[in-house]
Design an enzyme around this catalytic site. Structure first.
Site, PDB file in Angstrom:
ATOM      1  NE  ARG A  26      -1.021   2.493   2.981  1.00 46.18           N
ATOM      2  CZ  ARG A  26      -0.904   3.559   3.443  1.00 46.18           C
ATOM      3  NH1 ARG A  26      -0.858   4.865   2.806  1.00 46.18           N
ATOM      4  NH2 ARG A  26      -0.788   3.523   4.673  1.00 46.18           N
ATOM      5  CG  ASP A  27       2.536   4.414   3.376  1.00 49.18           C
ATOM      6  OD1 ASP A  27       2.323   5.897   2.330  1.00 49.18           O
ATOM      7  OD2 ASP A  27       3.473   5.003   3.999  1.00 49.18           O
ATOM      8  CG  HIS A 219       3.403   4.903   8.826  1.00 57.36           C
ATOM      9  ND1 HIS A 219       2.376   3.712   8.641  1.00 57.36           N
ATOM     10  CD2 HIS A 219       3.031   5.530   7.959  1.00 57.36           C
ATOM     11  CE1 HIS A 219       2.608   4.543   7.035  1.00 57.36           C
ATOM     12  NE2 HIS A 219       3.156   5.357   6.777  1.00 57.36           N
ATOM     13  CG  HIS A 221       7.563   8.499   6.136  1.00 55.54           C
ATOM     14  ND1 HIS A 221       6.960   7.538   4.340  1.00 55.54           N
ATOM     15  CD2 HIS A 221       5.780   8.025   6.493  1.00 55.54           C
ATOM     16  CE1 HIS A 221       6.291   7.285   4.640  1.00 55.54           C
ATOM     17  NE2 HIS A 221       5.070   7.083   5.308  1.00 55.54           N
ATOM     18  CB  CYS A 252       2.234  10.539   1.734  1.00 50.13           C
ATOM     19  SG  CYS A 252       0.615  11.300   1.628  1.00 50.13           S
ATOM     20  CG  ASN A 261       6.208   3.224   4.464  1.00 53.07           C
ATOM     21  OD1 ASN A 261       5.889   3.154   3.593  1.00 53.07           O
ATOM     22  ND2 ASN A 261       5.787   3.864   4.912  1.00 53.07           N
TER      23      ASN A 261
HETATM   24 MG    MG Z   1       3.067   6.767   4.894  1.00 54.30          MG
END
Ligand code: MG
Length: 316
Positions: A26-27, A219, A221, A252, A261
């Site tokens: 996803r990210d 979460h 980065h 993002c 990430n």
């Molecule tokens: Mg993110």
């Protein structure tokens, strides 16, 4: 062992394990110029599973015009291996997303609330207050459907548009979401600005507001190379779940200059050598990162991919 060491040991119980939620599908992919095929996304998921991943954020159910990389969310969910104890999450920002996620048979949803109004508007077209109300509705919907939910507070450590996010603001947002009935509360360092002191401070705030039993998640980065240090601070602060991405892929689409990430394999190296269980296999992760680099046609930022495990054996 003398009396003083024994008492120190008692005061600081050793953390035994931490769960890493693999967010590369996803990210890791949503900000890439190269659009991976559905088959490649499924292979990424399979490679994560081969490395031991138990929890995978597989896709997001957002409007395909806003995030074209996630347009095949349903196809990905239909093709990933099921019935193996893996929990697949889908990111949702509205009711339509929840409906799609449930129809695609996700095991959990990740609901995003952004701490600042400017970013929240750009990310999901609503104010922070609206996104808080929305999060309550979505968490209730997930509960009604018998799946678990996470509320993630984006830009919890800094905003690409408003800059500093005062801790009072974060307190306000957490206070408004803790009674939504989600199973987990996550703070996101969306643009990778946090340092360990802030992780300690803000996760302690989340703990105070969410209660001693709440499951906390972070979460990260690695935009400013503080991701690994922040992970150490997070574990010490009682965070049970860390998001990470194979190879450190990601970014993002709505945050200028956001990079990947923190790399899953970098965290696994760190935790392996610190005696903290992740259940993940470093060699498999590094192989997956190497494969992903090939598919994306770019160098990924993860350090283990370049340096290799230690002790390692160099081929002559
Ligand atoms: Mg993110």
């Amino acid at each position: 062992m003398n009396a003083q060491t024994e008492s120190l040991d008692r005061e600081q119980p050793t953390v035994q394990s931490v769960q890493i939620c693999e967010v590369s599908p996803r990210d890791g992919l949503q900000n890439e110029d190269v659009l991976l095929s559905t088959a490649d996304k499924v292979e990424l998921v399979q490679r994560a599973i081969r490395a031991g991943a138990q929890r995978i954020e597989a896709t997001s159910f957002v409007h395909p015009k806003r995030v074209p990389q996630m347009a095949d969310a349903e196809d990905v969910m239909a093709a990933v291996p099921r019935g193996n104890g893996i929990s697949y999450a889908g990111l949702v920002v509205n009711q339509r997303g929840l409906d799609r996620a449930l129809a695609a048979n996700v095991d959990e949803i990740n609901i995003v609330v952004v701490a600042t109004d400017t970013f929240c508007q750009r990310n999901q077209g609503m104010s922070m207050q609206q996104s808080v109300e929305n999060a309550h509705t979505l968490a209730e919907g997930a509960r009604g459907a018998g799946i678990s939910s996470t509320i993630t507070i984006g830009a919890a450590f800094g905003c690409p548009f408003e800059g500093e996010v005062p801790i009072e603001r974060l307190r306000e947002v957490i206070t408004r979401v803790v009674d939504a009935g989600a199973d987990e509360l996550a703070l996101a360092d969306t643009i990778g600005v946090a340092v360990p002191r802030e992780i300690t401070e803000r996760m302690a705030l989340a703990r105070r507001l969410a209660g001693p039993e709440a499951r906390l998640r972070l979460h990260l980065h690695d935009t400013r190379h503080t991701g690994v240090a922040n992970a150490v601070a997070a574990v010490a602060a009682g965070v049970a779940v860390l998001d990470a991405s194979i190879g450190g892929a990601g970014g993002c689409p709505f945050a200028p200059n956001a990079t990947g990430n923190v790399a899953t394999e970098d965290l696994v190296y760190l935790f392996d050598r610190s005696g903290i269980e992740t259940g993940l296999d470093l060699a498999q992760l590094t192989a997956a990162a190497d494969w992903l680099e090939g598919r994306l046609g770019k160098i990924l930022p993860g350090a283990l991919l370049r340096a290799g495990d230690f002790p390692g054996v160099l081929s002559a």
